[in-house]
Design a protein around this motif. Sequence first.
Motif, PDB file in Angstrom:
ATOM      1  N   UNK A  33       0.830  -1.214   0.000  1.00 33.33           N
ATOM      2  CA  UNK A  33       0.000   0.000   0.000  1.00 33.33           C
ATOM      3  C   UNK A  33       0.863   1.263   0.000  1.00 33.33           C
ATOM      4  N   UNK A  34       0.534   2.177  -0.890  1.00 30.37           N
ATOM      5  CA  UNK A  34       1.231   3.453  -0.971  1.00 30.37           C
ATOM      6  C   UNK A  34       2.494   3.449  -1.816  1.00 30.37           C
ATOM      7  N   UNK A  35       2.961   2.279  -2.259  1.00 30.24           N
ATOM      8  CA  UNK A  35       4.246   2.215  -2.974  1.00 30.24           C
ATOM      9  C   UNK A  35       4.238   3.078  -4.240  1.00 30.24           C
ATOM     10  N   UNK A  36       3.195   2.972  -5.038  1.00 32.53           N
ATOM     11  CA  UNK A  36       3.143   3.751  -6.290  1.00 32.53           C
ATOM     12  C   UNK A  36       3.199   5.251  -6.007  1.00 32.53           C
ATOM     13  N   UNK A  37       2.398   5.679  -5.038  1.00 33.45           N
ATOM     14  CA  UNK A  37       2.303   7.103  -4.726  1.00 33.45           C
ATOM     15  C   UNK A  37       3.614   7.638  -4.152  1.00 33.45           C
ATOM     16  N   UNK A  38       4.242   6.861  -3.298  1.00 33.59           N
ATOM     17  CA  UNK A  38       5.515   7.272  -2.696  1.00 33.59           C
ATOM     18  C   UNK A  38       6.573   7.425  -3.776  1.00 33.59           C
ATOM     19  N   UNK A  39       6.674   6.451  -4.665  1.00 31.14           N
ATOM     20  CA  UNK A  39       7.663   6.522  -5.739  1.00 31.14           C
ATOM     21  C   UNK A  39       7.365   7.673  -6.690  1.00 31.14           C
ATOM     22  N   UNK A  40       6.113   7.882  -6.981  1.00 33.35           N
ATOM     23  CA  UNK A  40       5.722   9.002  -7.858  1.00 33.35           C
ATOM     24  C   UNK A  40       6.163  10.334  -7.217  1.00 33.35           C
ATOM     25  N   UNK A  41       5.926  10.479  -5.922  1.00 32.14           N
ATOM     26  CA  UNK A  41       6.282  11.725  -5.219  1.00 32.14           C
ATOM     27  C   UNK A  41       7.793  11.936  -5.210  1.00 32.14           C
ATOM     28  N   UNK A  42       8.554  10.885  -4.973  1.00 30.41           N
ATOM     29  CA  UNK A  42      10.014  11.014  -4.971  1.00 30.41           C
ATOM     30  C   UNK A  42      10.530  11.391  -6.355  1.00 30.41           C
ATOM     31  N   UNK A  43      10.067  10.677  -7.358  1.00 29.50           N
ATOM     32  CA  UNK A  43      10.536  10.936  -8.726  1.00 29.50           C
ATOM     33  C   UNK A  43      10.153  12.335  -9.193  1.00 29.50           C
ATOM     34  N   UNK A  44       8.976  12.819  -8.787  1.00 30.78           N
ATOM     35  CA  UNK A  44       8.534  14.161  -9.180  1.00 30.78           C
ATOM     36  C   UNK A  44       9.456  15.237  -8.611  1.00 30.78           C
ATOM     37  N   UNK A  45      10.130  14.916  -7.513  1.00 31.48           N
ATOM     38  CA  UNK A  45      11.055  15.858  -6.876  1.00 31.48           C
ATOM     39  C   UNK A  45      12.507  15.625  -7.297  1.00 31.48           C
ATOM     40  N   UNK A  46      12.713  14.718  -8.241  1.00 32.22           N
ATOM     41  CA  UNK A  46      14.060  14.455  -8.737  1.00 32.22           C
ATOM     42  C   UNK A  46      14.904  13.582  -7.816  1.00 32.22           C
ATOM     43  N   UNK A  47      14.273  12.915  -6.858  1.00 29.86           N
ATOM     44  CA  UNK A  47      15.003  12.028  -5.949  1.00 29.86           C
ATOM     45  C   UNK A  47      15.223  10.692  -6.654  1.00 29.86           C
ATOM     46  N   UNK A  48      16.470  10.274  -6.718  1.00 34.87           N
ATOM     47  CA  UNK A  48      16.802   8.998  -7.356  1.00 34.87           C
ATOM     48  C   UNK A  48      16.344   7.836  -6.470  1.00 34.87           C
ATOM     49  N   UNK A  49      15.991   6.729  -7.124  1.00 33.81           N
ATOM     50  CA  UNK A  49      15.502   5.562  -6.394  1.00 33.81           C
ATOM     51  C   UNK A  49      16.235   4.306  -6.846  1.00 33.81           C
ATOM     52  N   UNK A  50      16.277   3.331  -5.955  1.00 35.70           N
ATOM     53  CA  UNK A  50      16.891   2.056  -6.274  1.00 35.70           C
ATOM     54  C   UNK A  50      16.383   0.978  -5.337  1.00 35.70           C
ATOM     55  N   UNK A  51      16.705  -0.254  -5.692  1.00 37.28           N
ATOM     56  CA  UNK A  51      16.279  -1.409  -4.906  1.00 37.28           C
ATOM     57  C   UNK A  51      17.516  -2.197  -4.504  1.00 37.28           C
ATOM     58  N   UNK A  52      17.538  -2.627  -3.246  1.00 37.02           N
ATOM     59  CA  UNK A  52      18.632  -3.411  -2.679  1.00 37.02           C
ATOM     60  C   UNK A  52      17.996  -4.624  -2.019  1.00 37.02           C
ATOM     61  N   UNK A  75       8.038  -5.713 -11.028  1.00 36.65           N
ATOM     62  CA  UNK A  75       8.012  -4.617 -10.055  1.00 36.65           C
ATOM     63  C   UNK A  75       8.129  -3.288 -10.796  1.00 36.65           C
ATOM     64  N   UNK A  76       9.043  -3.198 -11.758  1.00 34.84           N
ATOM     65  CA  UNK A  76       9.183  -1.955 -12.529  1.00 34.84           C
ATOM     66  C   UNK A  76       7.958  -1.680 -13.394  1.00 34.84           C
ATOM     67  N   UNK A  77       7.333  -2.723 -13.948  1.00 30.83           N
ATOM     68  CA  UNK A  77       6.095  -2.527 -14.716  1.00 30.83           C
ATOM     69  C   UNK A  77       5.040  -1.853 -13.851  1.00 30.83           C
ATOM     70  N   UNK A  78       4.964  -2.277 -12.594  1.00 37.67           N
ATOM     71  CA  UNK A  78       3.917  -1.781 -11.698  1.00 37.67           C
ATOM     72  C   UNK A  78       4.285  -0.477 -10.988  1.00 37.67           C
ATOM     73  N   UNK A  79       5.578  -0.283 -10.719  1.00 38.53           N
ATOM     74  CA  UNK A  79       5.990   0.848  -9.880  1.00 38.53           C
ATOM     75  C   UNK A  79       6.883   1.865 -10.588  1.00 38.53           C
ATOM     76  N   UNK A  80       7.243   1.594 -11.828  1.00 36.57           N
ATOM     77  CA  UNK A  80       8.094   2.518 -12.570  1.00 36.57           C
ATOM     78  C   UNK A  80       9.560   2.148 -12.441  1.00 36.57           C
ATOM     79  N   UNK A  81      10.401   2.820 -13.218  1.00 33.69           N
ATOM     80  CA  UNK A  81      11.820   2.451 -13.292  1.00 33.69           C
ATOM     81  C   UNK A  81      12.618   2.904 -12.070  1.00 33.69           C
ATOM     82  N   UNK A  82      13.579   2.085 -11.706  1.00 26.79           N
ATOM     83  CA  UNK A  82      14.519   2.400 -10.633  1.00 26.79           C
ATOM     84  C   UNK A  82      15.881   2.657 -11.250  1.00 26.79           C
ATOM     85  N   UNK A  83      16.661   3.507 -10.618  1.00 28.56           N
ATOM     86  CA  UNK A  83      17.979   3.843 -11.121  1.00 28.56           C
ATOM     87  C   UNK A  83      18.989   2.724 -10.980  1.00 28.56           C
ATOM     88  N   UNK A  84      18.730   1.799 -10.069  1.00 28.41           N
ATOM     89  CA  UNK A  84      19.628   0.667  -9.869  1.00 28.41           C
ATOM     90  C   UNK A  84      18.888  -0.462  -9.161  1.00 28.41           C
TER      91      UNK A  84
END
Length: 171
Positions: A33-52, A75-84
């Motif tokens: 819950x909230x994953x899409x919205x959180x990632x959208x908000x970060x990306x809209x602010x230019x914050x890079x994202x990644x998965x570990x 995961x990327x299909x559903x949540x968008x691209x990650x930088x790493x």
Amino acid sequence: MDQYPDAVLFDRDGTLISDVPYNGDPERVRPMPGAREVLRALRARGVRTGVVSNQSGVGRGLLTTAEVDAVNARVEDLLGPFGTWQVCPHHPDDGCGCRKPAPTMILRACRVIRARPERTYFIGDIGADVDAALAAGAVPILVPTPQTRPEEVERAPRTATDLTSALGMVL
């Protein structure tokens, strides 16, 4: 951190998507819950994202690397691209240097996306995530699930009830 952090890194299972143990089936991927919205908000602010992510199912012979890659692609299909994507495929007994709680994958992720560890958050659901972030010099946020042990919650310097609350701590 002034303005926004350089990056926010996420654990995969139990943090970005529902934890299905040793999942090799992309059809079983369900965003938290909230994953899409959180990632959208970060990306809209230019914050890079990644998965570990530790994926010991590969080392245990329960998953193939191709299956892990297929799940990550979903995961990327559903949540968008990650930088790493940083994945440790080793068995816990292999003695590798990358498996969380070692800081290796977080530091590697920061290098790949050009983020300073001290200006990077790492959001995860277990103590190994917190310990890896601390060892890397990143800022940990624990988002407990029913699988998170009480002592892990007590030890965590920052906890959030869910991803949306974690976003509030980041921004």
